[in-house]
Design a protein around this motif. Structure first.
Motif, PDB file in Angstrom:
ATOM      1  N   ARG A   5       9.631  14.367   3.295  1.00  0.00           N
ATOM      2  CA  ARG A   5      10.864  15.148   3.431  1.00  0.00           C
ATOM      3  C   ARG A   5      10.808  16.377   2.552  1.00  0.00           C
ATOM      4  N   TYR A   6      11.424  17.460   3.063  1.00  0.00           N
ATOM      5  CA  TYR A   6      11.657  18.610   2.201  1.00  0.00           C
ATOM      6  C   TYR A   6      12.757  18.224   1.217  1.00  0.00           C
ATOM      7  N   SER A   7      12.884  18.976   0.145  1.00  0.00           N
ATOM      8  CA  SER A   7      13.945  18.693  -0.815  1.00  0.00           C
ATOM      9  C   SER A   7      15.303  18.921  -0.149  1.00  0.00           C
ATOM     10  N   GLY A   8      16.330  18.312  -0.715  1.00  0.00           N
ATOM     11  CA  GLY A   8      17.670  18.398  -0.140  1.00  0.00           C
ATOM     12  C   GLY A   8      18.188  19.833  -0.067  1.00  0.00           C
TER      13      GLY A   8
ATOM     14  N   ASN B  40      14.919  17.872   5.859  1.00  0.00           N
ATOM     15  CA  ASN B  40      14.329  17.449   7.124  1.00  0.00           C
ATOM     16  C   ASN B  40      12.987  16.767   6.895  1.00  0.00           C
ATOM     17  N   ALA B  41      12.638  15.908   7.812  1.00  0.00           N
ATOM     18  CA  ALA B  41      11.346  15.221   7.762  1.00  0.00           C
ATOM     19  C   ALA B  41      10.243  16.180   8.208  1.00  0.00           C
ATOM     20  N   PHE B  42       9.063  15.992   7.664  1.00  0.00           N
ATOM     21  CA  PHE B  42       7.904  16.768   8.112  1.00  0.00           C
ATOM     22  C   PHE B  42       6.640  15.943   7.948  1.00  0.00           C
ATOM     23  N   THR B  43       5.595  16.351   8.642  1.00  0.00           N
ATOM     24  CA  THR B  43       4.298  15.676   8.564  1.00  0.00           C
ATOM     25  C   THR B  43       3.476  16.360   7.485  1.00  0.00           C
ATOM     26  N   PRO B  44       3.164  15.663   6.404  1.00  0.00           N
ATOM     27  CA  PRO B  44       2.435  16.302   5.306  1.00  0.00           C
ATOM     28  C   PRO B  44       0.954  16.504   5.648  1.00  0.00           C
ATOM     29  N   ILE B  45       0.351  17.472   4.994  1.00  0.00           N
ATOM     30  CA  ILE B  45      -1.088  17.716   5.082  1.00  0.00           C
ATOM     31  C   ILE B  45      -1.710  17.087   3.838  1.00  0.00           C
TER      32      ILE B  45
ATOM     33  N   GLN C 297       6.500  26.641  -1.000  1.00  0.00           N
ATOM     34  CA  GLN C 297       7.744  26.456  -0.262  1.00  0.00           C
ATOM     35  C   GLN C 297       8.228  27.799   0.283  1.00  0.00           C
ATOM     36  N   VAL C 298       8.771  27.759   1.491  1.00  0.00           N
ATOM     37  CA  VAL C 298       9.370  28.942   2.096  1.00  0.00           C
ATOM     38  C   VAL C 298      10.867  28.690   2.157  1.00  0.00           C
ATOM     39  N   SER C 299      11.623  29.590   1.564  1.00  0.00           N
ATOM     40  CA  SER C 299      13.073  29.465   1.502  1.00  0.00           C
ATOM     41  C   SER C 299      13.720  30.635   2.232  1.00  0.00           C
ATOM     42  N   PHE C 300      14.893  30.382   2.780  1.00  0.00           N
ATOM     43  CA  PHE C 300      15.634  31.432   3.467  1.00  0.00           C
ATOM     44  C   PHE C 300      17.008  31.574   2.817  1.00  0.00           C
ATOM     45  N   ILE C 301      17.694  32.612   3.161  1.00  0.00           N
ATOM     46  CA  ILE C 301      19.045  32.958   2.724  1.00  0.00           C
ATOM     47  C   ILE C 301      19.233  32.782   1.211  1.00  0.00           C
ATOM     48  N   PRO C 302      18.877  33.824   0.457  1.00  0.00           N
ATOM     49  CA  PRO C 302      19.256  33.821  -0.955  1.00  0.00           C
ATOM     50  C   PRO C 302      20.755  34.064  -1.035  1.00  0.00           C
TER      51      PRO C 302
ATOM     52  N   LYS D  20      17.210  27.931  -3.860  1.00  0.00           N
ATOM     53  CA  LYS D  20      16.093  28.129  -2.947  1.00  0.00           C
ATOM     54  C   LYS D  20      15.886  26.846  -2.144  1.00  0.00           C
ATOM     55  N   ASN D  21      16.545  26.780  -0.990  1.00  0.00           N
ATOM     56  CA  ASN D  21      16.453  25.612  -0.117  1.00  0.00           C
ATOM     57  C   ASN D  21      15.206  25.725   0.750  1.00  0.00           C
ATOM     58  N   THR D  22      14.333  24.734   0.654  1.00  0.00           N
ATOM     59  CA  THR D  22      13.061  24.753   1.372  1.00  0.00           C
ATOM     60  C   THR D  22      13.280  24.557   2.861  1.00  0.00           C
ATOM     61  N   GLU D  23      12.728  25.472   3.649  1.00  0.00           N
ATOM     62  CA  GLU D  23      12.801  25.376   5.109  1.00  0.00           C
ATOM     63  C   GLU D  23      11.479  24.905   5.697  1.00  0.00           C
ATOM     64  N   THR D  24      10.373  25.296   5.077  1.00  0.00           N
ATOM     65  CA  THR D  24       9.052  24.903   5.562  1.00  0.00           C
ATOM     66  C   THR D  24       8.041  25.108   4.435  1.00  0.00           C
ATOM     67  N   LEU D  25       6.798  24.795   4.704  1.00  0.00           N
ATOM     68  CA  LEU D  25       5.715  25.017   3.746  1.00  0.00           C
ATOM     69  C   LEU D  25       4.677  25.941   4.362  1.00  0.00           C
ATOM     70  N   ASN D  26       4.112  26.825   3.559  1.00  0.00           N
ATOM     71  CA  ASN D  26       2.960  27.634   3.953  1.00  0.00           C
ATOM     72  C   ASN D  26       1.747  27.104   3.207  1.00  0.00           C
ATOM     73  N   TYR D  27       0.650  26.901   3.925  1.00  0.00           N
ATOM     74  CA  TYR D  27      -0.572  26.374   3.324  1.00  0.00           C
ATOM     75  C   TYR D  27      -1.613  27.473   3.180  1.00  0.00           C
ATOM     76  N   SER D  28      -2.463  27.329   2.171  1.00  0.00           N
ATOM     77  CA  SER D  28      -3.587  28.246   2.012  1.00  0.00           C
ATOM     78  C   SER D  28      -4.598  27.995   3.138  1.00  0.00           C
TER      79      SER D  28
END
Length: 142
Positions: free
Chosen positions: A75-78, A47-52, A126-131, A110-118
């Motif tokens: 974009r997040y990785s595929g 998915n597309a996202f707005t980078p920081i 990267q934040v991944s779901f469903i192992p 580990k499919n990236t769903e979103t990013l967590n920033y410091s």
């Protein structure tokens, strides 16, 4: 395919859920004595996202304010997932009982769903779901 949006203040940009490539492949094989094995393979572009791009410190509020890149310009990785399922059916006169073993994300990718920033946006993870997710079930049909 592409999914675009237009806003007067931002012009044209990628939609947040734009995925240019999508592949779904499913195969199933009926075996002997009411056994079935099936598998599915799913791939989509991320998915597309707005980078920081960085941050500035706001001393009035004592927080870091992010400096954003172009709207949905990255974009997040595929996303890739391979699932396998094994079913066994017992057919009775008035009902059917099924047992199944289902394993999602067999590759444990580990499919990236979103990013967590410091706190200061200098690092991200990267934040991944469903192992890998095995499930076992029993179903009755009347």
């Amino acid at each position: 395919s592409q999914s675009r949006r237009t806003r007067p203040e931002e012009g044209e940009f990628r939609f947040q859920f734009d995925q240019t490539h999508i592949l779904n492949a499913i195969v199933a094989k009926e075996l002997t004595e009411n056994w079935t094995i099936s598998s599915s393979l799913r791939y989509t572009t991320g998915n597309a996202f707005t980078p920081i791009r960085g941050a500035v410190f706001d001393s009035d509020d004592d927080v870091f304010r992010p400096i954003q890149g172009g709207l949905n310009s990255d974009r997040y990785s595929g996303f890739l997932s391979w699932d396998i399922r094994l079913d066994k059916k017992w057919v009775f006169d008035t009902w059917i009982m099924s047992f199944y073993i289902d394993i999602q994300n067999v590759l444990n990718r580990k499919n990236t769903e979103t990013l967590n920033y410091s706190f200061d946006y200098s690092q991200s993870e990267q934040v991944s779901f469903i192992p890998i997710l095995p499930t076992v079930g029993l179903k009755g049909e009347f």
